[in-house]
Design an enzyme around this catalytic site. Structure first.
Site, PDB file in Angstrom:
ATOM      1  N   SER A  43      42.616  28.382  28.895  1.00 29.21           N
ATOM      2  CA  SER A  43      41.263  28.031  29.091  1.00 29.21           C
ATOM      3  C   SER A  43      40.229  28.239  28.030  1.00 29.21           C
ATOM      4  CB  SER A  43      40.876  28.867  30.374  1.00 29.21           C
ATOM      5  OG  SER A  43      41.068  30.230  30.003  1.00 29.21           O
ATOM      6  N   ASP A 328      31.696  33.389  33.669  1.00 27.24           N
ATOM      7  CA  ASP A 328      32.341  33.775  34.835  1.00 27.24           C
ATOM      8  C   ASP A 328      33.334  35.179  34.554  1.00 27.24           C
ATOM      9  OD1 ASP A 328      34.883  33.168  33.856  1.00 27.24           O
ATOM     10  OD2 ASP A 328      34.938  31.146  34.785  1.00 27.24           O
ATOM     11  N   HIS A 331      35.618  34.373  31.524  1.00 28.67           N
ATOM     12  CA  HIS A 331      35.350  33.517  30.318  1.00 28.67           C
ATOM     13  C   HIS A 331      33.867  33.541  29.561  1.00 28.67           C
ATOM     14  CE1 HIS A 331      38.269  31.341  32.653  1.00 28.67           C
ATOM     15  NE2 HIS A 331      38.890  31.171  31.458  1.00 28.67           N
TER      16      HIS A 331
END
Ligand code: NAG
Ligand code: NAG
Ligand code: NAG
Ligand code: NAG
Length: 355
Positions: A43, A328, A331
């Site tokens: 990610s 978040d 991240h």
């Protein structure tokens, strides 16, 4: 004012008319001079591949407020804006490198992005919900084959050998429950072993120039500061030990590969140190908050609810995302990525793009 600025720009651009080889060939001339960028991993680098797979919402970032800062709409990037590969592409004067699974994508001459949120180096990590590294490798082989068909063997090989290959992988292997009765040494050995075989695979296809990221201090992400009900993965302390072991082994293996593989070049992003510094001393780097997520709920915003689609609809969103290190529960924000990208580029990543 505006018109004189345009004028200066035109003058500067066409000064290169004095050197016709720089000016008159248009796009194809430029393409030859630019190294392509191929992106693999998780990610931290996924620009939207997971939008196109059957996964759970945990590994998707295709709802608001993801993307709010730069794109103004959710793109699948797990942040408020751009990620490291977007900044690298910008610094290398390449267009934004698209996700491999983006429908209709046909041109790979500037490279392509295979990264998938949640993916690890081991196929077992989040199996069934991500595009694991093994699958990313076979997707790359398809691209390589297509380039050979389109450009011919020699030109495709030139493109692949001048290209830069960057990867972010490993974090998800340590967030997942370890295989039973496996020592830390053995488990980290598998992760680095699978990463090494990816390197050798790309090398066989002509790849020579690589960019690696060390692992971040994963126990410092907001999610790890909160007791997560039902969590079966390693504890914070265990994660820290694994990350440190991983980073040490990665350095060792890369030094060894440089001796073994002729022409192998690499640049490493010291994500561990850069991230730790910002978490512990946010104000030194222009941030106000280093521990709490901008978007999420519960203590530290560590409950992974950003966007309100992960089973809980309520979540908090901060007013000014540029003050935060974390967007978040897992991240960083675009601003962190921008600082990291600049540091990496200036450290020595830039040299890999000089063809
Ligand atoms: C997607 O995954 C879910 C849950 O694993 C499954 O029930 C569903 O059939 C899958 N859909 C497709 C199109 O594969
Ligand atoms: C793990 O090791 C223990 C002790 O050595 C053994 O009793 C157990 O059967 C092993 N479990 C598995 C799944 O191999
Ligand atoms: C790759 O990972 C698998 C587990 O998914 C492991 O069994 C295998 O030994 C690893 N390969 C290398 C070369 O370390
Ligand atoms: C957001 O925070 C940044 C950094 O502290 C600051 O420069 C900026 O003025 C703030 N923006 C708003 C709208 O408050």
């Amino acid at each position: 004012m505006a018109s004189s600025r345009v004028h200066i720009f035109v003058l500067a651009f066409c000064a290169s008319l004095l050197f016709p080889s720089n000016c008159s060939h248009g796009d194809s001339g430029l393409q030859e001079k630019r190294a392509a960028l191929f992106i693999f991993g998780d990610s931290l680098f996924d620009v939207g591949n997971n939008n196109y797979i059957n996964t759970t919402i945990s590994f998707k970032a295709n709802n608001w407020p993801y993307g709010e800062t730069f794109f103004k709409y959710p793109t699948g990037r797990a942040s408020d804006g751009r990620l490291i590969p977007d900044f690298i592409a910008e610094y290398a004067k390449l267009p934004i490198i698209p996700a491999y699974l983006q429908p209709g994508l046909k041109d790979y001459t500037y490279g392509v992005n295979f990264a998938s949120g949640g993916a690890g180096a081991l196929v077992e990590s989040h199996q069934g919900f991500v595009i694991d590294l093994k699958t990313q490798r076979s997707q790359f082989k398809k691209v390589e084959k297509q380039l050979r068909q389109k450009l011919g063997e020699a030109e495709a090989y030139t493109l692949l050998s001048k290209a830069v290959y960057v990867i972010s992988i490993g974090g998800n292997d340590y967030f997942s429950p370890l295989a039973t009765n496996t020592s830390h040494e053995e488990y980290v050995g598998w992760v680095i072993g699978n990463l090494t075989s990816w390197i050798k695979d790309v090398y066989k296809k002509g790849g020579r120039k690589f960019g690696f990221s060390s692992l971040a201090p994963l126990a410092s992400v907001p999610s790890m500061r909160v007791i997560q009900p039902g969590n079966t993965g390693p504890s914070g302390e265990e994660v820290t030990a694994l990350v440190k072991l991983h980073n040490r082994l990665l350095s060792k293996v890369l030094t060894k590969l440089k001796q073994e593989l002729q022409g192998f070049k690499y640049s490493k992003l010291n994500l561990y140190t850069y991230a730790k510094e910002r978490v512990n001393h946010p104000s030194k780097y222009g941030f106000k908050e280093g521990k709490m997520a901008c978007c999420g709920s519960g203590p530290y915003g560590g409950i992974y609810t950003c966007g309100g689609k992960r089973g809980v609809t309520g979540y908090k969103l901060c007013g000014n995302v540029t003050e935060y290190v974390f967007f978040d529960s897992f991240h960083p924000t675009e601003r962190v990525y921008q600082q990291m990208s600049k540091l990496w580029w200036r450290h020595n990543l830039e040299e890999l793009f000089e063809v």
